[in-house]
Write a protein that holds these residues in place. Structure first.
Motif, PDB file in Angstrom:
ATOM      1  N   ALA A   1       1.937  20.267  48.004  1.00  0.00           N
ATOM      2  CA  ALA A   1       3.160  20.868  47.455  1.00  0.00           C
ATOM      3  C   ALA A   1       3.260  22.313  47.903  1.00  0.00           C
ATOM      4  O   ALA A   1       2.251  23.013  48.055  1.00  0.00           O
ATOM      5  CB  ALA A   1       3.134  20.795  45.924  1.00  0.00           C
ATOM      6  N   GLU A   2       4.486  22.756  48.096  1.00  0.00           N
ATOM      7  CA  GLU A   2       4.689  24.140  48.533  1.00  0.00           C
ATOM      8  C   GLU A   2       4.615  25.129  47.372  1.00  0.00           C
ATOM      9  O   GLU A   2       4.392  26.323  47.582  1.00  0.00           O
ATOM     10  CB  GLU A   2       6.043  24.255  49.239  1.00  0.00           C
ATOM     11  CG  GLU A   2       6.105  23.457  50.522  1.00  0.00           C
ATOM     12  CD  GLU A   2       7.525  23.283  51.016  1.00  0.00           C
ATOM     13  OE1 GLU A   2       7.872  23.905  52.040  1.00  0.00           O
ATOM     14  OE2 GLU A   2       8.279  22.529  50.373  1.00  0.00           O
ATOM     15  N   ALA A   3       4.835  24.645  46.162  1.00  0.00           N
ATOM     16  CA  ALA A   3       4.689  25.476  44.969  1.00  0.00           C
ATOM     17  C   ALA A   3       4.063  24.623  43.874  1.00  0.00           C
ATOM     18  O   ALA A   3       4.456  23.471  43.683  1.00  0.00           O
ATOM     19  CB  ALA A   3       6.034  26.028  44.513  1.00  0.00           C
ATOM     20  N   VAL A   4       3.088  25.177  43.168  1.00  0.00           N
ATOM     21  CA  VAL A   4       2.396  24.484  42.088  1.00  0.00           C
ATOM     22  C   VAL A   4       2.591  25.281  40.809  1.00  0.00           C
ATOM     23  O   VAL A   4       2.356  26.493  40.780  1.00  0.00           O
ATOM     24  CB  VAL A   4       0.893  24.342  42.396  1.00  0.00           C
ATOM     25  CG1 VAL A   4       0.145  23.781  41.186  1.00  0.00           C
ATOM     26  CG2 VAL A   4       0.677  23.456  43.617  1.00  0.00           C
ATOM     27  N   LEU A   5       3.044  24.595  39.757  1.00  0.00           N
ATOM     28  CA  LEU A   5       3.246  25.228  38.461  1.00  0.00           C
ATOM     29  C   LEU A   5       2.231  24.684  37.463  1.00  0.00           C
ATOM     30  O   LEU A   5       2.167  23.471  37.238  1.00  0.00           O
ATOM     31  CB  LEU A   5       4.660  24.949  37.921  1.00  0.00           C
ATOM     32  CG  LEU A   5       5.835  25.694  38.536  1.00  0.00           C
ATOM     33  CD1 LEU A   5       7.124  25.280  37.834  1.00  0.00           C
ATOM     34  CD2 LEU A   5       5.633  27.197  38.429  1.00  0.00           C
ATOM     35  N   LEU A   6       1.455  25.572  36.869  1.00  0.00           N
ATOM     36  CA  LEU A   6       0.550  25.214  35.790  1.00  0.00           C
ATOM     37  C   LEU A   6       1.286  25.513  34.494  1.00  0.00           C
ATOM     38  O   LEU A   6       1.732  26.638  34.269  1.00  0.00           O
ATOM     39  CB  LEU A   6      -0.750  26.006  35.896  1.00  0.00           C
ATOM     40  CG  LEU A   6      -1.462  25.896  37.255  1.00  0.00           C
ATOM     41  CD1 LEU A   6      -2.750  26.714  37.241  1.00  0.00           C
ATOM     42  CD2 LEU A   6      -1.745  24.445  37.626  1.00  0.00           C
ATOM     43  N   ASP A   7       1.415  24.493  33.659  1.00  0.00           N
ATOM     44  CA  ASP A   7       2.297  24.582  32.503  1.00  0.00           C
ATOM     45  C   ASP A   7       1.553  24.964  31.232  1.00  0.00           C
ATOM     46  O   ASP A   7       0.585  24.315  30.842  1.00  0.00           O
ATOM     47  CB  ASP A   7       3.005  23.239  32.298  1.00  0.00           C
ATOM     48  CG  ASP A   7       3.929  23.263  31.093  1.00  0.00           C
ATOM     49  OD1 ASP A   7       4.640  24.263  30.927  1.00  0.00           O
ATOM     50  OD2 ASP A   7       3.927  22.283  30.326  1.00  0.00           O
ATOM     51  N   LEU A   8       2.039  26.017  30.564  1.00  0.00           N
ATOM     52  CA  LEU A   8       1.499  26.430  29.272  1.00  0.00           C
ATOM     53  C   LEU A   8       2.437  26.077  28.127  1.00  0.00           C
ATOM     54  O   LEU A   8       2.102  26.326  26.967  1.00  0.00           O
ATOM     55  CB  LEU A   8       1.262  27.951  29.263  1.00  0.00           C
ATOM     56  CG  LEU A   8       0.135  28.463  30.152  1.00  0.00           C
ATOM     57  CD1 LEU A   8       0.073  29.985  30.103  1.00  0.00           C
ATOM     58  CD2 LEU A   8      -1.200  27.860  29.752  1.00  0.00           C
ATOM     59  N   GLU A   9       3.603  25.485  28.446  1.00  0.00           N
ATOM     60  CA  GLU A   9       4.596  25.272  27.397  1.00  0.00           C
ATOM     61  C   GLU A   9       4.547  23.842  26.841  1.00  0.00           C
ATOM     62  O   GLU A   9       3.707  23.504  26.031  1.00  0.00           O
ATOM     63  CB  GLU A   9       5.994  25.617  27.912  1.00  0.00           C
ATOM     64  CG  GLU A   9       7.007  25.762  26.792  1.00  0.00           C
ATOM     65  CD  GLU A   9       8.422  25.433  27.241  1.00  0.00           C
ATOM     66  OE1 GLU A   9       9.349  25.716  26.472  1.00  0.00           O
ATOM     67  OE2 GLU A   9       8.610  24.865  28.321  1.00  0.00           O
ATOM     68  N   ASP A  10       5.452  22.984  27.283  1.00  0.00           N
ATOM     69  CA  ASP A  10       5.652  21.690  26.644  1.00  0.00           C
ATOM     70  C   ASP A  10       4.426  20.780  26.683  1.00  0.00           C
ATOM     71  O   ASP A  10       4.227  19.966  25.775  1.00  0.00           O
ATOM     72  CB  ASP A  10       6.831  20.960  27.294  1.00  0.00           C
ATOM     73  CG  ASP A  10       8.171  21.567  26.898  1.00  0.00           C
ATOM     74  OD1 ASP A  10       8.197  22.361  25.949  1.00  0.00           O
ATOM     75  OD2 ASP A  10       9.177  21.240  27.549  1.00  0.00           O
ATOM     76  N   SER A  11       3.619  20.868  27.736  1.00  0.00           N
ATOM     77  CA  SER A  11       2.496  19.946  27.877  1.00  0.00           C
ATOM     78  C   SER A  11       1.269  20.351  27.069  1.00  0.00           C
ATOM     79  O   SER A  11       0.276  19.613  27.052  1.00  0.00           O
ATOM     80  CB  SER A  11       2.108  19.823  29.355  1.00  0.00           C
ATOM     81  OG  SER A  11       1.582  21.055  29.836  1.00  0.00           O
ATOM     82  N   VAL A  12       1.321  21.502  26.410  1.00  0.00           N
ATOM     83  CA  VAL A  12       0.155  22.018  25.687  1.00  0.00           C
ATOM     84  C   VAL A  12       0.456  22.073  24.193  1.00  0.00           C
ATOM     85  O   VAL A  12       1.358  22.810  23.766  1.00  0.00           O
ATOM     86  CB  VAL A  12      -0.233  23.425  26.191  1.00  0.00           C
ATOM     87  CG1 VAL A  12      -1.463  23.932  25.436  1.00  0.00           C
ATOM     88  CG2 VAL A  12      -0.490  23.406  27.695  1.00  0.00           C
TER      89      VAL A  12
ATOM     90  N   VAL B   1       6.089  33.350  37.879  1.00  0.00           N
ATOM     91  CA  VAL B   1       6.137  33.121  36.439  1.00  0.00           C
ATOM     92  C   VAL B   1       7.482  32.474  36.141  1.00  0.00           C
ATOM     93  O   VAL B   1       8.535  33.025  36.489  1.00  0.00           O
ATOM     94  CB  VAL B   1       5.992  34.424  35.632  1.00  0.00           C
ATOM     95  CG1 VAL B   1       6.355  34.182  34.167  1.00  0.00           C
ATOM     96  CG2 VAL B   1       4.570  34.951  35.717  1.00  0.00           C
ATOM     97  N   VAL B   2       7.442  31.295  35.530  1.00  0.00           N
ATOM     98  CA  VAL B   2       8.664  30.598  35.147  1.00  0.00           C
ATOM     99  C   VAL B   2       8.869  30.811  33.648  1.00  0.00           C
ATOM    100  O   VAL B   2       7.997  30.466  32.840  1.00  0.00           O
ATOM    101  CB  VAL B   2       8.583  29.099  35.482  1.00  0.00           C
ATOM    102  CG1 VAL B   2       9.801  28.361  34.924  1.00  0.00           C
ATOM    103  CG2 VAL B   2       8.494  28.905  36.989  1.00  0.00           C
ATOM    104  N   VAL B   3      10.017  31.375  33.296  1.00  0.00           N
ATOM    105  CA  VAL B   3      10.350  31.667  31.907  1.00  0.00           C
ATOM    106  C   VAL B   3      11.226  30.538  31.372  1.00  0.00           C
ATOM    107  O   VAL B   3      12.332  30.328  31.864  1.00  0.00           O
ATOM    108  CB  VAL B   3      11.090  33.014  31.782  1.00  0.00           C
ATOM    109  CG1 VAL B   3      11.328  33.368  30.312  1.00  0.00           C
ATOM    110  CG2 VAL B   3      10.306  34.127  32.474  1.00  0.00           C
ATOM    111  N   PRO B   4      10.760  29.784  30.362  1.00  0.00           N
ATOM    112  CA  PRO B   4      11.552  28.661  29.850  1.00  0.00           C
ATOM    113  C   PRO B   4      12.552  29.096  28.790  1.00  0.00           C
ATOM    114  O   PRO B   4      12.539  30.232  28.317  1.00  0.00           O
ATOM    115  CB  PRO B   4      10.479  27.759  29.227  1.00  0.00           C
ATOM    116  CG  PRO B   4       9.471  28.734  28.694  1.00  0.00           C
ATOM    117  CD  PRO B   4       9.449  29.879  29.700  1.00  0.00           C
ATOM    118  N   LYS B   5      13.433  28.164  28.444  1.00  0.00           N
ATOM    119  CA  LYS B   5      14.390  28.352  27.351  1.00  0.00           C
ATOM    120  C   LYS B   5      15.246  29.608  27.528  1.00  0.00           C
ATOM    121  O   LYS B   5      15.632  30.255  26.572  1.00  0.00           O
ATOM    122  CB  LYS B   5      13.661  28.418  25.994  1.00  0.00           C
ATOM    123  CG  LYS B   5      12.739  27.237  25.696  1.00  0.00           C
ATOM    124  CD  LYS B   5      13.494  25.936  25.550  1.00  0.00           C
ATOM    125  CE  LYS B   5      12.608  24.803  25.037  1.00  0.00           C
ATOM    126  NZ  LYS B   5      11.623  24.325  26.024  1.00  0.00           N
TER     127      LYS B   5
END
Length: 305
Positions: free
Chosen positions: A42-53, A110-114
């Protein structure tokens, strides 16, 4: 650490960075998967701290994710490695940003949700800039209110790009996650992003059917999305193939460029159709897509073997 939401000191614009068509999201609660995600192609990898945790695992996931991203090299041709933090309107989101700042553990993205206003994005951008980090800040658009606020959000100084979250949008709008139901918000997102000169990345596809994923990704390409998020590495080749122009598209683009070159830059015709500067630029974009797709397909094939 407090995140100020005032606009007294706007941050300078941030470059959107290299185009990434294939994104892979991985739960922050599974550190054993982090390295394989980075090595997936993948060209970009996101490690998720929000919905999956879950709430009780937030602190441990934060430590695991930021320790890993802090060790990731920032060169060598690997993927961009990013973190989807918790909403900065919540204590966990503030803790996420504080941990990055206090430890100097800033990822590539950094992806900012909501996100429903430019203020929350601006607050994160200021934290990044105050630390002197090169992190790019992206906004996740996942509600009808966010879609209506897009003109404000995309003008936020320092915003590098926007992503679409179809599942949360459908839940908030009371609609189904179908192509027809998602056309309006997806079109609005792409239009606003293009007007602001930033890329838009499409939502993950949740069905295990690769044919459905391919059709949805082709729609994303038609709409103008720059990339699409995968929730499993096996989705990556399907996404990459959908973003590659068809042989007929490439042949037509090459014919347009040849005719333009032969005309000395003047308006000309190809197969009886008039070709002017906008179509020439579109043809160049098709050729660039083909070149990027060939390189990406080679990488994904090597990773799978």
């Amino acid at each position: 650490m407090q995140l100020s939401l005032d606009r007294a000191r706007p941050a300078p614009p941030a470059a959107a960075g290299p185009g990434a068509r294939t994104w892979l999201v991985t739960p922050g609660i599974t550190p054993a998967w982090f390295a394989s995600a980075v090595g997936s192609g993948a060209e970009a990898v996101l490690l998720d701290l929000e919905d999956s945790v879950p709430a009780e695992a937030k602190a441990g996931a934060r430590e695991s994710v930021l320790t890993f991203t802090g060790r990731c090299p920032r060169s060598g041709g690997g993927p961009l490695v990013g973190v989807r933090i918790n909403s900065v309107d919540t204590p966990e989101g503030v803790r996420d940003v504080a941990a990055m700042a206090d430890g100097g553990l800033w990822p590539d993205l950094v992806v900012v949700p909501k996100v429903e206003s430019g203020d929350v994005v601006a607050a994160v951008v200021r934290s990044v800039r105050a630390a002197g980090a090169a992190t790019r800040v992206w906004a996740l658009i996942e509600s009808p209110r966010a879609v209506l606020a897009l003109p404000d959000i995309v003008r936020t100084p320092g915003l590098a790009g926007v992503l679409f979250g179809a599942a949360d949008y459908a839940a908030a709008a009371g609609c189904r996650i179908t192509p027809r139901a998602m056309w309006y918000p997806r079109s609005q997102l792409v239009t606003a992003a293009a007007a602001a000169g930033i890329p838009a990345v499409d939502s993950p596809h949740f069905s295990p059917d690769p044919g459905e994923l391919s059709r949805e990704t082709l729609e994303a390409v038609e709409l103008g999305f720059a990339g699409k998020v995968a929730i499993h590495p096996r989705q990556l080749p399907v996404i990459a193939q959908a973003f590659a122009p068809s042989p007929q598209e490439l042949e037509t683009a090459q014919a347009v460029l040849a005719a333009a070159a032969g005309s000395g830059g003047r308006i000309t015709t190809v197969d009886g159709a008039m070709v002017g500067p906008p179509l020439v630029e579109a043809a160049r974009a098709v050729v660039r897509r083909a070149e990027c797709a060939a390189a990406l397909t080679t990488t994904l094939t090597m990773k799978a073997s």
